[in-house]
Design a protein around this motif. Structure first.
Motif, PDB file in Angstrom:
ATOM      1  N   GLU A 171       0.663  -1.240   0.045  1.00 11.41           N
ATOM      2  CA  GLU A 171       0.017  -0.008   0.155  1.00 11.41           C
ATOM      3  C   GLU A 171       0.770   1.197  -0.063  1.00 11.41           C
ATOM      4  O   GLU A 171       0.599   2.309  -0.405  1.00 11.41           O
ATOM      5  N   ASP A 172       2.094   1.114   0.266  1.00 11.36           N
ATOM      6  CA  ASP A 172       2.868   2.363   0.477  1.00 11.36           C
ATOM      7  C   ASP A 172       3.553   2.729  -0.923  1.00 11.36           C
ATOM      8  O   ASP A 172       4.530   3.547  -1.012  1.00 11.36           O
ATOM      9  N   GLY A 173       3.362   1.746  -1.936  1.00 13.32           N
ATOM     10  CA  GLY A 173       3.667   1.941  -3.284  1.00 13.32           C
ATOM     11  C   GLY A 173       4.962   1.061  -3.607  1.00 13.32           C
ATOM     12  O   GLY A 173       5.605   1.015  -4.785  1.00 13.32           O
ATOM     13  N   THR A 174       5.859   0.539  -2.476  1.00 18.12           N
ATOM     14  CA  THR A 174       6.914  -0.173  -2.968  1.00 18.12           C
ATOM     15  C   THR A 174       6.365  -1.760  -2.918  1.00 18.12           C
ATOM     16  O   THR A 174       5.469  -1.843  -2.835  1.00 18.12           O
ATOM     17  N   LEU A 225      11.735  -3.404  -4.073  1.00 21.80           N
ATOM     18  CA  LEU A 225      11.628  -2.460  -5.217  1.00 21.80           C
ATOM     19  C   LEU A 225      11.183  -1.221  -4.545  1.00 21.80           C
ATOM     20  O   LEU A 225      10.246  -1.279  -3.902  1.00 21.80           O
ATOM     21  N   SER A 226      11.660   0.051  -5.366  1.00 23.94           N
ATOM     22  CA  SER A 226      11.209   1.007  -4.832  1.00 23.94           C
ATOM     23  C   SER A 226       9.712   1.541  -5.258  1.00 23.94           C
ATOM     24  O   SER A 226       9.328   0.698  -6.367  1.00 23.94           O
ATOM     25  N   ALA A 227       9.006   2.604  -4.984  1.00 23.56           N
ATOM     26  CA  ALA A 227       7.973   2.871  -5.289  1.00 23.56           C
ATOM     27  C   ALA A 227       8.068   3.605  -6.868  1.00 23.56           C
ATOM     28  O   ALA A 227       7.159   3.431  -7.706  1.00 23.56           O
ATOM     29  N   GLU A 228       9.205   3.931  -7.120  1.00 22.12           N
ATOM     30  CA  GLU A 228       9.459   4.366  -8.612  1.00 22.12           C
ATOM     31  C   GLU A 228       9.291   3.420  -9.549  1.00 22.12           C
ATOM     32  O   GLU A 228       8.805   3.472 -10.717  1.00 22.12           O
ATOM     33  N   GLU A 229      10.060   2.327  -9.001  1.00 27.71           N
ATOM     34  CA  GLU A 229      10.228   1.090  -9.789  1.00 27.71           C
ATOM     35  C   GLU A 229       8.923   0.314 -10.167  1.00 27.71           C
ATOM     36  O   GLU A 229       8.567   0.137 -11.203  1.00 27.71           O
ATOM     37  N   VAL A 230       8.114   0.449  -9.151  1.00 24.72           N
ATOM     38  CA  VAL A 230       6.551  -0.263  -8.967  1.00 24.72           C
ATOM     39  C   VAL A 230       5.967   0.895  -9.899  1.00 24.72           C
ATOM     40  O   VAL A 230       5.107   0.307 -10.859  1.00 24.72           O
ATOM     41  N   VAL A 285      14.850  -7.456 -12.382  1.00 23.46           N
ATOM     42  CA  VAL A 285      15.952  -8.496 -11.711  1.00 23.46           C
ATOM     43  C   VAL A 285      17.422  -8.196 -11.896  1.00 23.46           C
ATOM     44  O   VAL A 285      18.336  -8.174 -11.138  1.00 23.46           O
ATOM     45  N   ARG A 286      17.857  -7.664 -13.273  1.00 19.58           N
ATOM     46  CA  ARG A 286      19.059  -7.570 -13.638  1.00 19.58           C
ATOM     47  C   ARG A 286      19.684  -6.417 -13.066  1.00 19.58           C
ATOM     48  O   ARG A 286      20.895  -6.286 -12.608  1.00 19.58           O
ATOM     49  N   SER A 287      19.076  -5.482 -12.672  1.00 20.25           N
ATOM     50  CA  SER A 287      19.434  -4.036 -11.921  1.00 20.25           C
ATOM     51  C   SER A 287      19.709  -4.358 -10.659  1.00 20.25           C
ATOM     52  O   SER A 287      20.291  -3.613 -10.083  1.00 20.25           O
ATOM     53  N   HIS A 288      19.099  -5.433  -9.991  1.00 20.63           N
ATOM     54  CA  HIS A 288      19.546  -5.839  -8.414  1.00 20.63           C
ATOM     55  C   HIS A 288      20.183  -6.919  -8.320  1.00 20.63           C
ATOM     56  O   HIS A 288      20.987  -6.899  -7.193  1.00 20.63           O
ATOM     57  N   VAL A 289      20.322  -8.121  -9.169  1.00 23.72           N
ATOM     58  CA  VAL A 289      21.071  -9.154  -8.789  1.00 23.72           C
ATOM     59  C   VAL A 289      21.585  -9.884 -10.031  1.00 23.72           C
ATOM     60  O   VAL A 289      21.279  -9.443 -11.125  1.00 23.72           O
ATOM     61  N   THR A 290      22.693 -10.667  -9.706  1.00 26.53           N
ATOM     62  CA  THR A 290      23.120 -11.488 -10.931  1.00 26.53           C
ATOM     63  C   THR A 290      22.418 -12.723 -11.108  1.00 26.53           C
ATOM     64  O   THR A 290      22.393 -13.599  -9.900  1.00 26.53           O
TER      65      THR A 290
END
Length: 371
Positions: A256-259, A284-289, A357-362
């Motif tokens: 609900e907080d957007g994340t 994930l950040s709210a911007e990514e969501v 996924v690519r932007s956070h983990v390998t």
């Protein structure tokens, strides 16, 4: 060869053709009067269903359009057939001379029924143009605007350039009965559940252990909606001696907080089940969501059909499923497609998820993340 050609023309008679050109009439664009071979890279090809021709063998009920003739008769002839012989049966069209890198070929385009085209490829040998019977995407095949021939023909001759946005009638839902659509939709759901079962992941995202843990947390974040993407990939993991199909699961719990939390799983297919190779939990950040939500809105996710009649049928490749429900996603909805591309929302949504996924983990292995 000439004696054989005379025999061929004798046993093949024109069954039906809607165009007949008096000597003073203007030919449709891309056609050539007479039997001269014309190579021209500028005269436009225009779709004209009235120019479709078919031939029938004498004293036979068998009919052949250019696709049937080229692919069912020509490969079994004792001698190579020339373009001139094909043109005598199906109409003399301008040939293009196409080169790109080491690719040097000649081709022309015939109209086919129901917003489709036939791309005929030729080769030049000793001053004569022969049918080029090499196998390749779009070579001597009937295609429509879903086929990407970039790199095979000139841009002005791609299916979408000639046909615009016109698809065959079978690509629209109103072509099918409600019963047929219901059966196809059921098949999509059945296949989706099959993959979930093999991965031992509940097909209902609100029944997972992760969601149960959230519910048990006294101060846990409240879930506003869920996105699940599943990709089943043929020959996902390969080495010199081994190849295995794979499955990727992406569960995104939006709060609900957007994340959101993205749960990533990569599996290798075994006979009775999927074997887990890697799992990750990504915040994930709210911007990514919001970026992901914008894609769902842009492509009108809730109105994408569960079974898309534009889907090609084929083997291997990648089948993608996207399920969303709750909050801004509305009621539960599942979509699926085999070998989707840039034309479709499911492609852009699944690519956006894999990019997250690519932007956070390998990801350690697998075809999806080696691209």
């Amino acid at each position: 060869m000439k004696r054989y050609v005379s025999f061929l023309l004798a046993v093949l008679t024109v069954l039906s053709f809607a165009f007949f050109f008096p000597s003073c009439s203007k030919l449709p664009s891309g056609h050539v009067k007479g039997d001269d071979i014309v190579v021209d890279n500028d005269i436009p090809f225009v779709y004209d269903e009235s120019t479709v021709k078919s031939v029938r063998e004498s004293n036979s009920l068998r009919e052949h359009d250019i696709d049937g003739f080229v692919n069912n008769i020509c490969p079994y002839l004792d001698e190579e057939i020339t373009y001139r012989e094909i043109a005598e049966l199906y109409g003399n069209k301008v040939l293009r001379h196409y080169t790109e890198g080491d690719n040097d070929c000649y081709y022309t385009v015939y109209s086919m029924p129901d917003n489709s085209l036939f791309y005929l490829f030729c080769k030049l040998e000793d001053g004569e143009y022969y049918l080029d019977q090499r196998w390749g995407l779009g070579h001597n095949e009937v295609v429509d605007i879903r086929t990407d021939l970039t790199g095979c023909v000139y841009e002005q001759d791609t299916p979408s350039a000639i046909l615009g946005d016109k698809l065959p009638s079978g690509c629209y839902l109103d072509y099918y009965s409600k019963e047929t659509i219901a059966k196809r939709n059921y098949a999509v759901w059945r296949n989706y559940v099959y993959h979930c079962d093999k991965a031992r992941i509940p097909s209902e995202p609100y029944l997972t252990d992760y969601y149960a843990e959230l519910r048990n947390q006294e101060n846990g974040k409240k879930v506003d909606g869920v996105i699940r993407c599943v990709e089943y990939v043929s020959f996902d993991i390969m080495d010199d001696k081994y190849a295995a199909h794979g499955a990727y699961f992406y569960d995104i719990y939006v709060f609900e907080d957007g994340t959101a939390t993205l749960l990533f799983y990569h599996f290798k297919e075994m006979i009775a089940r999927y074997e887990l190779l890697q799992s990750e939990e990504i915040l994930l950040s709210a911007e990514e969501v919001n970026g992901l939500k914008a894609l769902f809105e842009k492509w009108d996710f809730s109105n994408i059909p569960t079974w898309n009649p534009e889907e090609f049928m084929g083997f291997d490749g990648c089948t993608t499923y996207v399920l969303a429900k709750g909050g801004s996603f509305g009621e539960e909805h599942l979509i699926s497609m085999w070998e989707s591309n840039e034309r479709y929302g499911i492609y852009h949504i699944s690519c956006a998820i894999t990019d997250l996924v690519r932007s956070h983990v390998t990801v350690n292995e697998g075809a999806i993340f080696s691209k």
